[in-house]
Motif scaffolding. Structure first.
Motif: not given
Length: 163
Positions: A27-30, A41-44
């Motif tokens: 989970v990515f939080d903006t 495997n996604f990177q910010e």
């Protein structure tokens, strides 16, 4: 019996390796009121020169997120009372795109292509409405990979949560 034990050990090793190859979700939080669940495997990307609120990348795909507050839209001459459909159409028109706003599984989206440095990219652009802003979330990849990734883009869009 030794062959059976060797076979079972080999299967356990294969299953362990296969399980290790799968990418767990993250989970990515903006930090601006939107979360999205993507493969691990996604990177910010912190150096976002596009003016985006957030950007997440892999070797094969990317996600650009833009938050446009009602206040900012009003300052730019747009009605703060516009609907999500109207916002989507404003985005399409403001970028001189020849596409239409569509809906699938409750997600409003449009697609378009754009070239960059001799490569063509296809974008699956989604729009959302929060309590204080509209959100434009664009999933993109090289155009020759879009057919393989389109269903992933649709599934990732369904994970978007706006607070």
């Amino acid at each position: 019996m030794k062959r059976f034990v060797a076979f079972v050990c080999a299967m356990v090793m294969i299953m362990s390796v296969a399980a290790g190859c799968s990418t767990p979700e993250k989970v990515f939080d903006t930090g601006a009121g939107l979360t999205i669940t993507l493969p691990g495997n996604f990177q910010e990307e912190n150096d976002v020169s596009t003016g985006a609120t957030a950007c997440y990348m892999t070797n094969s795909a990317g996600v650009l997120i833009l938050k446009e507050t009602f206040e900012d839209l009003e300052a730019a001459g747009f009605s703060a009372d516009m609907t999500l459909d109207e916002y989507g159409k404003v985005v399409i028109e403001a970028n001189s795109l020849t596409t239409d706003l569509q809906e699938a599984d409750g997600i409003k989206y449009f697609t378009y292509e754009n070239g960059d440095e001799g490569q063509k990219f296809t974008y699956y652009a989604t729009v959302f409405e929060g309590s204080d802003a509209f959100w434009l979330v664009q999933f993109f990849c090289l155009s020759d990979q879009y057919e393989n990734l389109q269903s992933d883009f649709q599934e990732w869009a369904k994970t978007i949560q706006i607070s």
